[in-house]
Design an enzyme around this catalytic site. Structure first.
Site, PDB file in Angstrom:
ATOM      1  N   GLY A  95       1.953   2.497   5.393  1.00 34.89           N
ATOM      2  CA  GLY A  95       3.068   1.607   5.719  1.00 34.89           C
ATOM      3  C   GLY A  95       3.744   1.998   7.021  1.00 34.89           C
ATOM      4  N   GLY A 101       0.822  -1.205   0.000  1.00 36.86           N
ATOM      5  CA  GLY A 101       0.000   0.000   0.000  1.00 36.86           C
ATOM      6  C   GLY A 101       0.850   1.245   0.000  1.00 36.86           C
ATOM      7  N   GLU A 156       5.622  -3.350   0.983  1.00 37.07           N
ATOM      8  CA  GLU A 156       5.685  -3.085  -0.458  1.00 37.07           C
ATOM      9  C   GLU A 156       4.933  -1.776  -0.698  1.00 37.07           C
ATOM     10  OE1 GLU A 156       7.388  -4.473  -2.703  1.00 37.07           O
ATOM     11  OE2 GLU A 156       8.101  -6.220  -1.612  1.00 37.07           O
ATOM     12  N   CYS A 210       1.886   0.591  -8.866  1.00 37.04           N
ATOM     13  CA  CYS A 210       2.934   1.138  -7.993  1.00 37.04           C
ATOM     14  C   CYS A 210       4.257   1.309  -8.706  1.00 37.04           C
ATOM     15  CB  CYS A 210       3.107   0.252  -6.756  1.00 37.04           C
ATOM     16  SG  CYS A 210       3.577  -1.446  -7.126  1.00 37.04           S
TER      17      CYS A 210
END
Length: 495
Positions: A194, A189, A211, A246
């Site tokens: 995070g 996310g 990640e 991402c």
């Protein structure tokens, strides 16, 4: 919901305590069951993702369903080998003993998925967790609710109901989960969330993988032999999933000369991809919800000027493929990850200026470089830091499952894909099994009190680190030689 979460955690922990997940047969059976889940419900996933944000079936199948299936196949091909202990080289005092790394599962892991690739980003970590012998709680993202509900419905039908549980819901449910103690946490996310996950993990000293994302830069120079191919690859990587990827190239760094070639080629390429009107194309995704639509729309309106696209329709969260020029490093669009089909161009005069620009920001998840100059490629590899680098293409490095995928700094912690997924969810336990060999005991006995300078010199020499040049079975040969010398000495003494 707290009671449901607590019950799921208790059942999973009890299953792990019974060693349910540790056998090869169990791991293989669950991986095959997960593969069947994907094979038998392809249309269900396609429909769910079309409902969530009009994701094209092609992208759902290629980047979601089949991506996970290939990951499963890779684990099945190598799981026996991955599970085996790794025997390591040894020093002189333990040359006849056994030193190895034992592959232990962590136990109960928490997997928090993301909405932009809701199948891949929930199930690929699960594949790694299963292959490494763990139990898991899976929390899909509530932002793609139809896909989350499909996962919650299907996983209990295919996987072991004691070992694997799906918890749906939003931030409240996630907060409840993060208050619990897990043996490993895997989160995909934003960087901001995070940090919250990392803080929760720190309270229990829980190891984790983050990640995340960030602004993945792309530098392109005028040595590229075919700029049209380059721009086609770049626009595909940017517009895949409407930029909600991402590792999508977030912005371009190039000279004004190179910029002109993009502007000249982009309209033609976008028309090839999506027809005269991308809004009518079945192959172009939508922004996932109103909140994200408004955020991206605001970035367009407050940064640079659009030379391609710029159209917006809030009735269906549509933003056209857009290219912005005259972008300043201080514009709002350069302050956060875009996560939309918008490609700003920042002009630089040289590769040195591009490298300096990149290094002023946080370390990106991916860095893209389009150049045929080997010295330029080497310079970027040596003078920048990023989770990954892809030269002369975009996003495609994720298809190479022998490469680890993960970030560095603000773009993440840890890695996965292929064997790296197995390693991520595995604790490598050091094991030394000693015997009672009299020769080695005599050597090692100098460690016992009473101490002396002579003993200290001997042990210092014995334990000194040396280059490992020992071939396999050398310890056996050495002991045979020691035995032979001993026998000859006895015979000589008797004579």
């Amino acid at each position: 919901m707290s009671a449901i979460i607590e019950k799921a955690i208790t059942r999973a922990r009890m299953a792990f305590a019974r060693n349910t997940t540790k056998s090869l047969d169990f791991r293989v059976s669950q991986l095959k069951a997960l593969n069947r889940l994907l094979s038998e419900n392809k249309e269900t996933f396609v429909s769910a993702m079309k409902e969530d944000f009009k994701k094209p079936p092609f992208e759902t199948m290629l980047a979601e369903v089949e991506f996970v299936q290939n990951d499963i196949k890779d684990q099945l091909l190598h799981i026996k080998e991955n599970m085996k202990p790794t025997y390591v080289s040894k020093s002189i005092p333990v040359m006849m003993d056994t030193a190895l790394i034992h592959k232990d599962p962590y136990g109960l892991v928490l997997i928090i998925g993301a909405w932009n690739y809701p199948i891949q980003l929930a199930l690929c970590p699960l594949v790694g967790a299963i292959s490494a012998g763990n139990c898991a709680i899976i929390k899909p993202s509530e932002i793609s609710p139809n896909t989350a509900n499909v996962l919650a419905e299907l996983i209990p039908k295919y996987l072991d109901n004691e070992c694997f549980h799906v918890i749906t819901g939003g931030p409240v449910e996630t907060q409840v989960l993060l208050k619990e103690r897990f043996d490993y946490i895997f989160f995909t996310g934003s960087t901001s969330i995070g940090k919250i996950v990392a803080e929760a993990a720190a309270k229990h000293l829980t190891p984790l993988t983050l990640e995340l994302g960030g602004k993945s830069p792309l530098y392109i120079d005028d040595t590229v032999p075919n700029l049209e191919i380059a721009w086609r690859r770049i626009l595909w990587g940017k517009l895949l999933n409407a930029g909600q990827t991402c590792v999508a190239p977030d912005y371009i760094l190039c000279t004004t000369k190179v910029q002109k070639t993009l502007i000249n080629a982009a309209e033609k390429i976008i028309k090839e991809f999506y027809g005269e009107d991308p809004q009518k194309s079945p192959d172009f995704c939508r922004i996932v919800n109103t909140k994200h639509f408004e955020r991206v729309a605001k970035l367009i309106d407050s940064s640079g000027k659009p030379v391609i696209g710029g159209q917006k329709d809030n009735t269906e969260n549509y933003i056209a493929p857009t290219i912005l020029v005259d972008v300043s490093p201080n514009d709002p669009i350069m302050s956060e990850e875009i996560f939309g089909p918008v490609l700003p161009i920042v002009n630089v005069s040289s590769e040195e200026e591009a490298i300096n620009f990149i290094n002023k920001g946080e370390k990106p998840l991916s860095l893209y470089l389009f150049s045929s100059n080997k010295n330029t490629i080497k310079k970027f590899l040596n003078e920048t830091s990023s989770g990954s680098v892809c030269v002369n293409d975009c996003v495609f490095h994720l298809c190479v499952d022998t490469l680890p995928f993960g970030g560095v700094g603000h773009s993440g912690v840890g890695r996965y894909h292929g064997k790296y997924s197995f390693d991520t969810f595995t604790h490598e336990k050091s094991v030394l099994i000693r015997g009672y060999n009299p020769v080695l005991e005599a050597l090692g006995s100098k460690r016992y009190p009473p101490y002396s300078d002579g003993k200290a010199r001997f042990m210092r020499h014995l334990l000194a680190k040396r280059r490992d040049f020992t071939p396999k079975y050398l310890s056996h040969y050495v002991m045979c030689a020691v035995g032979a010398i001993t026998v000859l000495a006895i015979q000589s003494f008797v004579v």
